[in-house]
Scaffold this motif. Structure first.
Motif, PDB file in Angstrom:
ATOM      1  N   PRO A  24       0.817  -1.214   0.000  1.00 32.74           N
ATOM      2  CA  PRO A  24       0.000   0.000   0.000  1.00 32.74           C
ATOM      3  C   PRO A  24       0.851   1.264   0.000  1.00 32.74           C
ATOM      4  O   PRO A  24       2.007   1.250   0.404  1.00 32.74           O
ATOM      5  N   THR A  25       0.250   2.331  -0.459  1.00 26.61           N
ATOM      6  CA  THR A  25       0.899   3.635  -0.412  1.00 26.61           C
ATOM      7  C   THR A  25       0.365   4.406   0.787  1.00 26.61           C
ATOM      8  O   THR A  25      -0.652   4.039   1.375  1.00 26.61           O
ATOM      9  N   LEU A  26       1.054   5.464   1.117  1.00 27.84           N
ATOM     10  CA  LEU A  26       0.597   6.373   2.162  1.00 27.84           C
ATOM     11  C   LEU A  26       0.139   7.670   1.518  1.00 27.84           C
ATOM     12  O   LEU A  26       0.605   8.020   0.436  1.00 27.84           O
ATOM     13  N   LYS A  27      -0.753   8.363   2.204  1.00 23.64           N
ATOM     14  CA  LYS A  27      -1.159   9.716   1.807  1.00 23.64           C
ATOM     15  C   LYS A  27      -0.593  10.679   2.836  1.00 23.64           C
ATOM     16  O   LYS A  27      -0.239  10.268   3.944  1.00 23.64           O
TER      17      LYS A  27
ATOM     18  N   GLN B  47       1.494   6.454  12.990  1.00 23.15           N
ATOM     19  CA  GLN B  47       1.156   5.118  13.478  1.00 23.15           C
ATOM     20  C   GLN B  47       0.747   4.201  12.324  1.00 23.15           C
ATOM     21  O   GLN B  47       1.183   3.056  12.255  1.00 23.15           O
ATOM     22  N   LYS B  48      -0.087   4.687  11.428  1.00 18.81           N
ATOM     23  CA  LYS B  48      -0.527   3.884  10.291  1.00 18.81           C
ATOM     24  C   LYS B  48       0.668   3.497   9.413  1.00 18.81           C
ATOM     25  O   LYS B  48       0.764   2.358   8.962  1.00 18.81           O
ATOM     26  N   ALA B  49       1.568   4.421   9.191  1.00 22.40           N
ATOM     27  CA  ALA B  49       2.757   4.148   8.378  1.00 22.40           C
ATOM     28  C   ALA B  49       3.613   3.067   9.023  1.00 22.40           C
ATOM     29  O   ALA B  49       4.046   2.122   8.351  1.00 22.40           O
ATOM     30  N   LEU B  50       3.854   3.182  10.313  1.00 27.01           N
ATOM     31  CA  LEU B  50       4.676   2.195  11.011  1.00 27.01           C
ATOM     32  C   LEU B  50       4.022   0.822  11.032  1.00 27.01           C
ATOM     33  O   LEU B  50       4.701  -0.198  10.897  1.00 27.01           O
ATOM     34  N   GLU B  51       2.701   0.788  11.193  1.00 20.32           N
ATOM     35  CA  GLU B  51       1.985  -0.492  11.172  1.00 20.32           C
ATOM     36  C   GLU B  51       2.102  -1.162   9.807  1.00 20.32           C
ATOM     37  O   GLU B  51       2.328  -2.377   9.710  1.00 20.32           O
ATOM     38  N   ARG B  52       1.969  -0.384   8.743  1.00 17.44           N
ATOM     39  CA  ARG B  52       2.093  -0.947   7.394  1.00 17.44           C
ATOM     40  C   ARG B  52       3.513  -1.431   7.115  1.00 17.44           C
ATOM     41  O   ARG B  52       3.712  -2.459   6.498  1.00 17.44           O
ATOM     42  N   MET B  53       4.494  -0.675   7.576  1.00 21.12           N
ATOM     43  CA  MET B  53       5.885  -1.106   7.388  1.00 21.12           C
ATOM     44  C   MET B  53       6.145  -2.416   8.106  1.00 21.12           C
ATOM     45  O   MET B  53       6.794  -3.314   7.575  1.00 21.12           O
ATOM     46  N   SER B  54       5.615  -2.533   9.298  1.00 21.36           N
ATOM     47  CA  SER B  54       5.781  -3.767  10.067  1.00 21.36           C
ATOM     48  C   SER B  54       5.065  -4.935   9.390  1.00 21.36           C
ATOM     49  O   SER B  54       5.607  -6.038   9.285  1.00 21.36           O
ATOM     50  N   GLU B  55       3.855  -4.686   8.928  1.00 22.83           N
ATOM     51  CA  GLU B  55       3.055  -5.734   8.277  1.00 22.83           C
ATOM     52  C   GLU B  55       3.735  -6.281   7.024  1.00 22.83           C
ATOM     53  O   GLU B  55       3.745  -7.490   6.787  1.00 22.83           O
ATOM     54  N   PHE B  56       4.331  -5.411   6.229  1.00 23.52           N
ATOM     55  CA  PHE B  56       4.945  -5.831   4.972  1.00 23.52           C
ATOM     56  C   PHE B  56       6.462  -6.030   5.080  1.00 23.52           C
ATOM     57  O   PHE B  56       7.127  -6.297   4.095  1.00 23.52           O
ATOM     58  N   LYS B  57       6.991  -5.873   6.296  1.00 18.75           N
ATOM     59  CA  LYS B  57       8.418  -6.063   6.558  1.00 18.75           C
ATOM     60  C   LYS B  57       9.288  -5.207   5.636  1.00 18.75           C
ATOM     61  O   LYS B  57      10.191  -5.700   4.975  1.00 18.75           O
TER      62      LYS B  57
END
Length: 131
Positions: free
Chosen positions: A12-15, A21-31
Motif C-alpha cells: 500500500p501507499t501512504l497519503k 502510526q498507520k505508516a509504522l503499522e504498514r511497514m511492520s506488516e509488509f516487513k
C-alpha cells in the motif's frame, strides 16, 4: 526484464493525511523500511521507518512533519539492473516505478526482486550451478 514487469500491487501507499502510526503499522506488516507517499497518482517520495520511529505523537499526519523524504524512482521501462543499483546505493527496501508522465504505478520490493532472481537462476531447484 524491465522494472514495470516486477511491480507489486499488494504494497500500500501512504497519503500525506495518514498518521505516523498507520505508516509504522504498514511497514511492520509488509516487513519494509520505506513506504511511498502518493496523493492521487502523484509520487511525492519515500518515508523511512528510522525517522518515523522518533516521532513522539504517532497520531500526527505525515504531511505535517518535516521529514527528509527520499525521492528515488525508476521509469517503467528501466532495466532491472537500474532497480538493483538503487537498492544498493540507497539501501532501500523498495523502489517506486513511475510511467513516462511521472505518475505512480507501483513499487518493486526487495522481496519481489529476490524471488525473481531465484526464479531466473533456478535456485529453487535442487542441483548444482556451473559457472
Amino acid at each position: 526484464m524491465l522494472a514495470g514487469e516486477l511491480i507489486s500491487n499488494i504494497i500500500p501507499t501512504l497519503k500525506t493525511s495518514d498518521t505516523v502510526q498507520k505508516a509504522l503499522e504498514r511497514m511492520s506488516e509488509f516487513k519494509l523500511y520505506h513506504l511511498p507517499i502518493v496523493n492521487e497518482a502523484q509520487f511525492l517520495g519515500l518515508v523511512a521507518e528510522d525517522e518515523l520511529i522518533e516521532i513522539r505523537d504517532q497520531a500526527t499526519p505525515i504531511g505535517s512533519l518535516s521529514l527528509s523524504i527520499l525521492n528515488p524512482f525508476v521509469f517503467e521501462n528501466a532495466h532491472i539492473y537500474d532497480v538493483v543499483r538503487l537498492f544498493n546505493q540507497l539501501q532501500l527496501s523498495l523502489v517506486p516505478v513511475l510511467d513516462m508522465n511521472k505518475n505512480y504505478l507501483g513499487v518493486v520490493s526487495i522481496h519481489n526482486l529476490l524471488a525473481y532472481t531465484a526464479d531466473m537462476y533456478a535456485l529453487k531447484e535442487p542441483g548444482g550451478i556451473l559457472f
